[in-house]
Design an enzyme around this catalytic site. Structure first.
Site, mmCIF file in Angstrom:
data_model
loop_
_atom_site.group_PDB
_atom_site.id
_atom_site.type_symbol
_atom_site.label_atom_id
_atom_site.label_comp_id
_atom_site.label_asym_id
_atom_site.label_seq_id
_atom_site.Cartn_x
_atom_site.Cartn_y
_atom_site.Cartn_z
ATOM 1 N N ARG A 147 -8.220 6.996 0.745
ATOM 2 C CA ARG A 147 -8.362 7.781 1.976
ATOM 3 C C ARG A 147 -9.719 8.490 2.058
ATOM 4 O O ARG A 147 -10.395 8.417 3.096
ATOM 5 C CB ARG A 147 -7.207 8.768 2.099
ATOM 6 N N ASN A 197 -1.699 7.802 4.303
ATOM 7 C CA ASN A 197 -0.807 6.987 3.479
ATOM 8 C C ASN A 197 0.551 6.901 4.149
ATOM 9 O O ASN A 197 1.043 7.886 4.709
ATOM 10 C CB ASN A 197 -0.598 7.619 2.099
#
Length: 758
Positions: A30, A48
Site C-alpha cells: 500500500r 487491503n
C-alpha cells in the site's frame, strides 16, 4: 520528469480500478502504491481487502500505472494477477490509503523473511531506538506466516495484538513515507516483546559449553557451540540423536565461505530472504566431527532473526578471532514436533537444555527451518517450511477445493483454492499424539488464513495410515491416491505437464495398488488415468520393517535373489543374524516382497561394507552417496526385460569382487543411473512421450538425481525433478491433491457429457 510521464500527462484523464492478487499484504504494497501514485500525479486510493489489494487511480498518467507497479513492486511482494477496469472520472486531488475491508479471503499472507539490511543497520546503531532490540522489523522483513491467525493481515489478527504501539512506533506505522508503514509486527523496546534473558548471558552460556533452547520466529532451536565436541556429544545424548547430522548457523555469507565450498547457486540460496538450511560441501574448518559423521556435506544456514545477529555479535565481542558456528537444530525431543510455546518448552526441553530462553510474543503457528540443496544446477527441497510456506504452487487452472492429508512420514497437508495449491509447513512423522495435534493445527490454520472450506479430501491407499484416518474423519467425499502415483503427480503438477508423462517413483516403500510394497516404479500418467508400466525386480523383505532399519537383511535378500546366498558368510563373517537368516531362507522362508529402490540402496551399502544397521532413516544411502567420486556404469550390470529392470548382476559383482566402499559407490550409482535412464527412455519412445517426471525419496540423493536427469536428457527426453515441494513424502500431499482434482474434474466432465447426451 521522464519522457514517458510527460507523454502520459498529455493523455486524457482516466480513472482505473486495479484488483491486485498475490502475496501483496504485509509486504509494504500500500505505501508503495501510495508513493507511486503521488509520483505520477494521480488521485484515488489503495486498500487491503479479502481478495488482495484494491487500487483506484485517476489522472492523465493512469494508463502507465499498472506497468510501473509490476516493475517496481516491493521485494517481498508477489503479483499473480492484475485486473483493470475502466471507470468514469470522479475527480479528486489526493491519493489516500484507506482502512482494510473484510470478507471472504482470496489473498494470502507472505512467508517469514530474514532481517533486511536496513533493520540490521538499526540493530547495530547506538543512535537508533532499535539498537540491540531482538524484534526489530519493517515491511521488508520479519515474521508473517508464523504470527498470523487470520486475514486480512492486520495487527489485531496477529500475535502482536497484545502489544499496543508506543507514540514513536505509532508514528512510523501511520507514515506512508516510512518503511514501517503498516508493518504489523512493528515494535521497539518501549512497547514490544522482550527476551527472557540478556543476550550476553546466552553468549556466555554457549561459550562455556552449555546447550541453550532459544525461541525464534517459528519455534525453538537447540543451540550450542559447533566446535565443542563435548557440547555436541551431550546434545546428541540428551536428544537421543546418535548420528543424524546437525545443521549449523553462521553469522553471514563470509562466515559460510570459510566453512564451506560454495557454488554461486548455493550462495544465492543461502543469502535469500527465506534463509533455508542448505546442504553444501564442508571444509576442515574447526567444526566438531560429531556434526555429520560419515557424510561430506553439512547443512548450513545464515542468521535470519535479529536475536541470531545479536547472539553472533555478542560471541564475536568475547573472542573476535574465533569464527563462531552454532549448532541450531529443531527443538523436538524424541521425534516429536517442534516446540514453539513457552510453557511447552519448560516441560519438554528441561531435560535437554541447560538454559531456556523465551520471549513473550506468541508463535501463532510453528514452522521448522526449510532444508534445501542444489541438484542438477537448481535448488530443491528436502524440507519445506519457514521462509516458503505459504507460497502456493500454481496448478495452471481453476478446480475444486481439495484437502490432502499426505503420508505418515514427513507429513505435510495440502489445500487447494482456485488454481493454487498451498502446501503446509513440515509436520513430521504421525507416530505420536503431539504430531497428530500439530497436523490438526496446520490444517486449521491453513484453512483459516485461506478462508477455504474444502469440498473434497484426498489421502493415501494404505489401510493403516493415521493420515488416512484423519482424512476419513473430515466427512468429505474421499479420493484415495496410490503413494507412487502421488509422487509423480506432484512433479507433474508443479511443472504443469499436460498430456501423458512417464514417471519414475523411486523411494523406500509405499502401499501398492496390488497390496504389495512398491518403491521402484515406472508409471504412465495422463490426467486422471494412470497405469504401472514396470518396476524394479522385487526383493524379499526379511523381518518386515526391520529390513529398513538393518541393511544387512536386504544384503542377504539381494544375494538370495542373485542365487549366491553362500557369499553372505564371506561378507559378514561371524554375524549371528546373517547365519540365522540364511538358514531360514534355506528352509523355504518366503517373506513379503518389495520393488523398493531404497531397499536396494540398503542392500548395496551393506554388501559394500558401508552400513549394516541404521540409526536414522536413509543413513546407509546417505553414507554411500558421500563415498562417490565419479559414477561409472558396470558393463552388463543390469538387465531389462518385460518392463522389469534387474540390477542383480551389479549386486553380484559387488559381492564377488568386493572392490571397496568407494569403488562400489561409484559403480552402484553409475549403473543405476544408466539402467534407469535406458528403462524410462525405452517406454517413452514406445509411447511417443518426451516428458519424464522423477519423484520419490531417492531423488534426494544429489549424485543419483542429477546424474539420472542428465542421462535422461542425453536420450533426447525432458526430465523434471521436484523443485517446489520435497521429492520425499513431504511432497505427497501436493500429488494427492493434484490427482484428486484431475479425478473430480474428469468425473464432472463425464457427468456433463452424460446429461448432454440424455
Amino acid at each position: 520528469m521522464t519522457a514517458a510521464l510527460a507523454r502520459s500527462l498529455e493523455s486524457p484523464v482516466r480513472r482505473l480500478r486495479l484488483r491486485v492478487r498475490g502475496a501483496v499484504q504485509g509486504v509494504g504494497f500500500r505505501p508503495f502504491a501510495y508513493r507511486l501514485a503521488r509520483s505520477m500525479q494521480l488521485s484515488g486510493f489503495v486498500l487491503n481487502d479479502s481478495a488482495g489489494v484494491l487500487i483506484e487511480i485517476e489522472g492523465a498518467a493512469a494508463g502507465g500505472f499498472s506497468e510501473a507497479m509490476r516493475s517496481g513492486a516491493p521485494p517481498l511482494a508477489r503479483i499473480d494477477d492484475v485486473d483493470v477496469m475502466e471507470l468514469a472520472p470522479a475527480g479528486g486531488e489526493s491519493f489516500e490509503i484507506l482502512e482494510s475491508l473484510g470478507g471472504r479471503t482470496a489473498t494470502r499472507i507472505g512467508a517469514d523473511a530474514a532481517t533486511c539490511p536496513d533493520c540490521l543497520g538499526e540493530l547495530r546503531d547506538r543512535g537508533s531506538r532499535f539498537f540491540g532490540y531482538a524484534f526489530v522489523n519493517c515491511t521488508h522483513c520479519g515474521p508473517r506466516f508464523t504470527i498470523t491467525r487470520a486475514l486480512p493481515y492486520d495487527r489485531v489478527q496477529t500475535s502482536m495484538a497484545p502489544f499496543p504501539m508506543c507514540r514513536a512506533c505509532a508514528a512510523d506505522y501511520a507514515d506512508p513515507e516510512n518503511r514501517r508503514f503498516h508493518a504489523e509486527p512493528v515494535a521497539c523496546p518501549a512497547c514490544g516483546p522482550r527476551l527472557s534473558h540478556p543476550i550476553e548471558d546466552v553468549a556466555v552460556a554457549i561459550e562455556t559449553g552449555a546447550i541453550v533452547a532459544l525461541k525464534g520466529i517459528g519455534g525453538f532451536h537447540l543451540v550450542c557451540d559447533a566446535s565443542n565436541d563435548g557440547a555436541v556429544s551431550r546434545l546428541r545424548q540428551r536428544k537421543a540423536r546418535d548420528e543424524k547430522p546437525f545443521a549449523v548457523m553462521v553469522a553471514d555469507i563470509e562466515a559460510a565461505r570459510r566453512l564451506c565450498i560454495l557454488t554461486d547457486v548455493e550462495e544465492a540460496l543461502l543469502a535469500s530472504v527465506a534463509r533455508p538450511v542448505v546442504l553444501v560441501e564442508g571444509r576442515a574448518a574447526g567444526l566438531s566431527p560429531l556434526l555429520e559423521p560419515g557424510l561430506r556435506r553439512i547443512g548450513v544456514m545464515l542468521a535470519y532473526a535479529p536475536v541470531h545477529h545479536l547472539l553472533f555479535d555478542a560471541l564475536a565481542s568475547m573472542d573476535p578471532h574465533r569464527p563462531a558456528a552454532l549448532v541450531a537444530t529443531s527443538a523436538n525431543p524424541g521425534g516429536e514436533p517442534l516446540v514453539a510455546d513457552n510453557a511447552d518448552a519448560e516441560r519438554r526441553l528441561g531435560a535437554i537444555a541447560d538454559l531456556i530462553v523465551t520471549h513473550d510474543r506468541d508463535i501463532a503457528v510453528r514452522a521448522d527451518d526449510s532444508v534445501m540443496q542444489v541438484i542438477d544446477g537448481a535448488p530443491a527441497f528436502l524440507r519445506r517450511a519457514r521462509g516458503f510456506v505459504p507460497e502456493p504452487v500454481d496448478l495452471g487452472e481453476d478446480g475444486p477445493s481439495v484437502i490432502a492429508t499426505g503420508a505418515d512420514l514427513k507429513n505435510t497437508v495440502c489445500v487447494t483454492r482456485g488454481r493454487e495449491a498451498f502446501l503446509s509447513q513440515h509436520v513430521g512423522g504421525l507416530d505420536n499424539a503431539e504430531a497428530i495435534r500439530f497436523q490438526e493445527e496446520a490444517i486449521a490454520h491453513l484453512c483459516s488464513i485461506l478462508d477455504v472450506r474444502p469440498d473434497y479430501a484426498a489421502c493415501d491407499l494404505h489401510p493403516d495410515f493415521r493420515s488416512v484416518r484423519i482424512a476419513e474423519s473430515l466427512a468429505l467425499p474421499l479420493i484415495k491416491v496410490q503413494h507412487h502415483l502421488a509422487h509423480v503427480a506432484a512433479v507433474a503438477a508443479e511443472h504443469r505437464l499436460a498430456g501423458p508423462v512417464v514417471g519414475l517413483a523411486l523411494d523406500g516403500h509405499g502401499f501398492g495398488a496390488d497390496g504389495t510394497a512398491w518403491g521402484g516404479e515406472m508409471l504412465v500418467v495422463d490426467g486422471s488415468q494412470w497405469r504401472r508400466a514396470g518396476s524394479l525386480a522385487p526383493l524379499s523383505l526379511p523381518g518386515g520393517d526391520k529390513a529398513a532399519r538393518e541393511p544387512w537383511r536386504m544384503g542377504v535378500s539381494a544375494l538370495v535373489a542373485a542365487g549366491r546366498v553362500d557369499l553372505a558368510a564371506d561378507l559378514w563373517p561371524g554375524h549371528p543374524g546373517v547365519s540365522q537368516l540364511v538358514t531360514m531362507f534355506a528352509r523355504g522362508m518366503q517373506p513379503a516382497m518389495t520393488t523398493s529402490l531404497g531397499r536396494l540402496f540398503d542392500a548395496a551399502a551393506a554388501i559394500a561394507g558401508v552400513r549394516l544397521v541404521q540409526t536414522y532413516e536413509g543413513q546407509a544411502a546417505m553414507e554411500f552417496e558421500a563415498l562417490v567420486g565419479e559414477p561409472r556404469c558396470l558393463e552388463g550390470g543390469f538387465v531389462i526385460r518385460g518392463g522389469i529392470v534387474d540390477f542383480g548382476p551389479l549386486v553380484l559383482h559387488l559381492a564377488e569382487q568386493q572392490p571397496g566402499p568407494s569403488v562400489a559407490a561409484d559403480l552402484f550409482h553409475g549403473t543405476l543411473i544408466t539402467g534407469l535412464a535406458e528403462w524410462a527412455a525405452a517406454e517413452a519412445r514406445r509411447l511417443g512421450i518426451r516428458q519424464v517426471a522423477l519423484g520419490g525419496g531417492c531423488m534426494m540423493n544429489r549424485v543419483f538425481a542429477g546424474g539420472l536427469a542428465r542421462a535422461i536428457r542425453a536420450h533426447g527426453l525432458e526430465p523434471h525433478l521436484p523443485r517446489l515441494a520435497p521429492a520425499n513424502d513431504g511432497g505427497i500431499a501436493l500429488g494427492q491433491a493434484a490427482h484428486a482434482r484431475q479425478v473430480i474434474m474428469q468425473e464432472s466432465m463425464q457427468g456433463e457429457e452424460g446429461r448432454t447426451c440424455a
